[in-house]
Write an enzyme that holds these catalytic residues in place. Structure first.
Site, PDB file in Angstrom:
ATOM      1  N   LYS A 124      13.617 -27.377   4.426  1.00 17.69           N
ATOM      2  CA  LYS A 124      14.859 -27.561   5.174  1.00 17.69           C
ATOM      3  C   LYS A 124      15.592 -28.799   4.660  1.00 17.69           C
ATOM      4  CE  LYS A 124      13.335 -25.243   9.392  1.00 17.69           C
ATOM      5  NZ  LYS A 124      14.373 -24.211   9.420  1.00 17.69           N
ATOM      6  N   LYS A 127       7.499 -22.353  23.359  1.00 15.31           N
ATOM      7  CA  LYS A 127       8.294 -21.143  23.498  1.00 15.31           C
ATOM      8  C   LYS A 127       8.949 -21.131  24.877  1.00 15.31           C
ATOM      9  CE  LYS A 127       6.889 -18.751  19.740  1.00 15.31           C
ATOM     10  NZ  LYS A 127       7.800 -18.239  18.689  1.00 15.31           N
ATOM     11  N   HIS A 170       3.747 -27.459  10.294  1.00 17.16           N
ATOM     12  CA  HIS A 170       5.140 -27.901  10.211  1.00 17.16           C
ATOM     13  C   HIS A 170       5.348 -29.327  10.712  1.00 17.16           C
ATOM     14  CE1 HIS A 170       5.915 -23.862   9.177  1.00 17.16           C
ATOM     15  NE2 HIS A 170       6.018 -23.361  10.390  1.00 17.16           N
ATOM     16  N   ARG A 182       0.813  -1.215   0.000  1.00 12.93           N
ATOM     17  CA  ARG A 182       0.000   0.000   0.000  1.00 12.93           C
ATOM     18  C   ARG A 182       0.848   1.268   0.000  1.00 12.93           C
ATOM     19  NH1 ARG A 182      -4.107  -1.273   4.846  1.00 12.93           N
ATOM     20  NH2 ARG A 182      -2.145  -2.073   5.683  1.00 12.93           N
ATOM     21  N   ASP A 227       0.250 -22.861  15.313  1.00 14.60           N
ATOM     22  CA  ASP A 227       1.409 -22.232  14.691  1.00 14.60           C
ATOM     23  C   ASP A 227       2.461 -23.236  14.252  1.00 14.60           C
ATOM     24  OD1 ASP A 227       2.812 -19.778  13.966  1.00 14.60           O
ATOM     25  OD2 ASP A 227       4.195 -20.269  15.584  1.00 14.60           O
ATOM     26  N   GLU A 287      11.873 -23.725  21.151  1.00 17.28           N
ATOM     27  CA  GLU A 287      12.421 -22.388  20.949  1.00 17.28           C
ATOM     28  C   GLU A 287      12.770 -21.790  22.302  1.00 17.28           C
ATOM     29  OE1 GLU A 287      10.585 -19.934  17.671  1.00 17.28           O
ATOM     30  OE2 GLU A 287       8.909 -21.252  18.136  1.00 17.28           O
ATOM     31  N   ASP A 306       5.189 -24.489   3.105  1.00 17.40           N
ATOM     32  CA  ASP A 306       5.541 -24.831   4.486  1.00 17.40           C
ATOM     33  C   ASP A 306       7.058 -24.865   4.522  1.00 17.40           C
ATOM     34  OD1 ASP A 306       6.192 -25.963   6.911  1.00 17.40           O
ATOM     35  OD2 ASP A 306       4.561 -27.415   6.895  1.00 17.40           O
ATOM     36  N   HIS A 307       7.664 -23.836   5.107  1.00 20.96           N
ATOM     37  CA  HIS A 307       9.118 -23.708   4.974  1.00 20.96           C
ATOM     38  C   HIS A 307       9.878 -24.851   5.638  1.00 20.96           C
ATOM     39  CE1 HIS A 307       8.831 -21.696   8.969  1.00 20.96           C
ATOM     40  NE2 HIS A 307      10.040 -22.177   9.136  1.00 20.96           N
ATOM     41  N   LYS A 309       1.588 -19.804   4.993  1.00 18.49           N
ATOM     42  CA  LYS A 309       0.800 -20.331   6.100  1.00 18.49           C
ATOM     43  C   LYS A 309       0.406 -19.174   7.015  1.00 18.49           C
ATOM     44  CE  LYS A 309       3.902 -21.095   9.921  1.00 18.49           C
ATOM     45  NZ  LYS A 309       3.287 -20.608  11.114  1.00 18.49           N
TER      46      LYS A 309
END
Length: 507
Positions: free
Chosen positions: A201, A359, A259, A60, A254, A235, A196-197, A167
């Site tokens: 990998k 997390k 994943h 934008r 998430d 993580e 889906d990254h 995603k």
């Protein structure tokens, strides 16, 4: 400059990419700056992009082409991973960068984009081929695709048009179906690339090579020899300023829904007849559909919800999730999720698959641990190491590699055994840079290879796995937080495994 000339790796030219343009919706977003543009630059460095190549950023914010080029230059120089930034190459690459401002919901954006793409096709010789990348908020996916359709940008005679959708693909099972209906009203399935990254990998891809390229492992890959499987995605960081987004998503949505279930499907799928996109995706889809559906009454037994609370680590105070900016102080969002899953097929019947993610855990690590059954007889008695079953660990990040644990005799008198690890490490074994997931996936999409992309039946099957848990959790009030930042999660997660005689492995 060897990278620019591309002389050191003749394999770079094995799969030439056709002339094309990449249109990135959401060009001012973090994903574009941190991942997409550095990946495209690196592909240019590797000579994997055609001479007829262009990138059009769409957002934008009003901006000139030159301003966009300078902004992307700063991002690439800052976020390029394990690669040199070459000014000469950038000047050449930047000549193919363009910018188009507009609102996704405004039809004039697509009319202007259509004209711009025609100009670029003539100027850059892109042959009319276009890859559209939706790096926007999920609410914009369907409007963007419908805008492309209304402007007839989704197809062109004699050229290909493809769309990458980031995603999450839906917020739950019903919204995923609704989104698919809207997208499919414009695009054919073969033009849709749901990214889906994790599947990009290198180590996740290597699971297929490890299983199907070696004769000694696949015969053991079944319920007769495997005791259980653990998939961990931990993580050490918190939500890092993304509290507002994360509060709506949570760990189960998430990480696990997309994943980790795709990783599980790669671990447990049947051998494809050939290494081709549809053959591989057929087997992944069949595996996901074979995961035993969780009954509502079983959710407390096979699913654990956690949320981190405040703690002090190294003398430094760490806030709990509810103290993070933008988070409801009474939030019931899961920052930790663990599931026990079973696969109802001949190969895996009775073998539990444990998946966890969270997390603020002690370290950043993603791996797969496959524990085999113990030896049937303790020939060496208590000193025989029978309490150390064989373990195969596939490390996805941060250190990519594979380890195998087996028992070996301790030097000296007597038959005393202890476990030892045999390690394979990507970096030391090949001595080559590992491409990022986005480099791999972008190149595949440009080549028209959908092997590492998810299909709609796979998306729906993964939502079907987690939906009963999401429904049960939405109707239950949990006593949160239930684990301290820096710990390995709530005690109930350990109890879930203990009920079956297992313990979580410490990575």
């Amino acid at each position: 400059m060897p990278g620019l000339l591309g002389l050191e790796d003749p394999l770079r030219f094995n799969n030439p990419v056709a002339p094309c343009a990449v249109v990135i919706f959401g060009a001012n977003g973090d994903l574009t700056k941190r991942k997409l543009m550095p990946a495209l630059y690196r592909l240019a460095y590797e000579r994997r992009l055609p001479a007829g190549f262009a990138v059009v950023g769409v957002s934008r914010t009003a901006m000139t082409d030159d301003a966009f080029r300078e902004k992307m230059r700063e991002s690439v120089a800052r976020f390029l991973e394990d690669s040199p930034f070459d000014e000469e190459l950038w000047r050449s690459f930047a000549q193919g960068l363009f910018y188009q401002s507009g609102d996704i919901g405004d039809s004039s954006l697509y009319a202007g984009l259509s004209q711009r793409l025609e100009q670029i096709a003539r100027q850059r010789s892109t042959a009319g081929n276009v890859l559209f990348y939706l790096s926007t908020s999920p609410s914009q996916y369907a409007p963007a695709v419908e805008g492309l359709g209304a402007a007839h940008l989704h197809r062109r005679e004699g050229a290909w048009r493809r769309v990458i959708i980031e995603k999450p693909f839906g917020h739950d099972q019903s919204s995923a179906r609704e989104l698919n209906d809207r997208v499919r009203s414009v695009l054919d399935e073969q033009a849709i690339y749901r990214i889906d990254h994790y599947l990009g990998k290198e180590t996740v891809q290597n699971i297929l090579a490890f299983r199907f390229g070696n004769g000694i492992f696949e015969p053991l890959w079944n319920r007769r020899y495997v005791n259980h499987v653990q998939v961990t995605a931990a993580e050490s960081i918190g939500v890092e300023g993304r509290g507002g987004y994360y509060q709506e998503a949570g760990a189960l949505r998430d990480m696990i829904q997309n994943h980790l279930l795709q990783v599980l499907a790669t671990i447990a799928m049947e051998p494809p007849a050939e290494y081709a996109a549809e053959a591989v995706r057929d087997e992944r889809a069949k595996l996901l559909k074979s995961i035993q559906r969780i009954r509502p009454e079983d959710v407390p037994r096979v699913a654990v919800k956690g949320q981190y609370g405040p703690a002090r680590i190294g003398g430094e105070p760490l806030p709990g999730f509810r103290e993070e900016p933008g988070v409801d102080p009474l939030s019931q969002t899961d920052t930790y999720a663990a599931l026990t899953l079973e696969v109802d097929n001949w190969r895996w019947a009775g073998v539990p698959f444990y998946i966890r993610t969270g997390k603020r855990l002690p370290k950043r690590v993603t791996d797969i641990a496959i524990e085999f059954n113990r030896a049937p007889l303790a020939v060496f008695g208590d000193a025989g190491g029978g309490h150390w079953p064989n373990l195969l660990v596939i490390r996805i990040q941060p250190e990519e590699g594979i380890s195998l644990r087996f028992s070996s005799k301790v030097p000296g008198a007597g038959m005393n055994l202890r476990p030892v690890m045999m390690d394979f490490n990507y970096g030391t074994s090949f001595g080559a840079r590992t491409p990022t997931a986005y480099e791999t996936l972008l190149l595949d999409a440009l080549e028209g290879d959908a092997t590492l992309y998810t299909r709609q039946d796979m998306v729906e099957a993964s939502w079907a796995v987690v939906q009963p848990v999401l429904d049960a959790w939405s109707e239950t009030k949990f006593d949160l937080p239930n684990y301290a930042a820096g710990s390995w999660g709530p005690a109930s997660s350990d109890d879930m495994l203990a009920a079956r005689g297992h313990v979580w492995r410490v990575p």
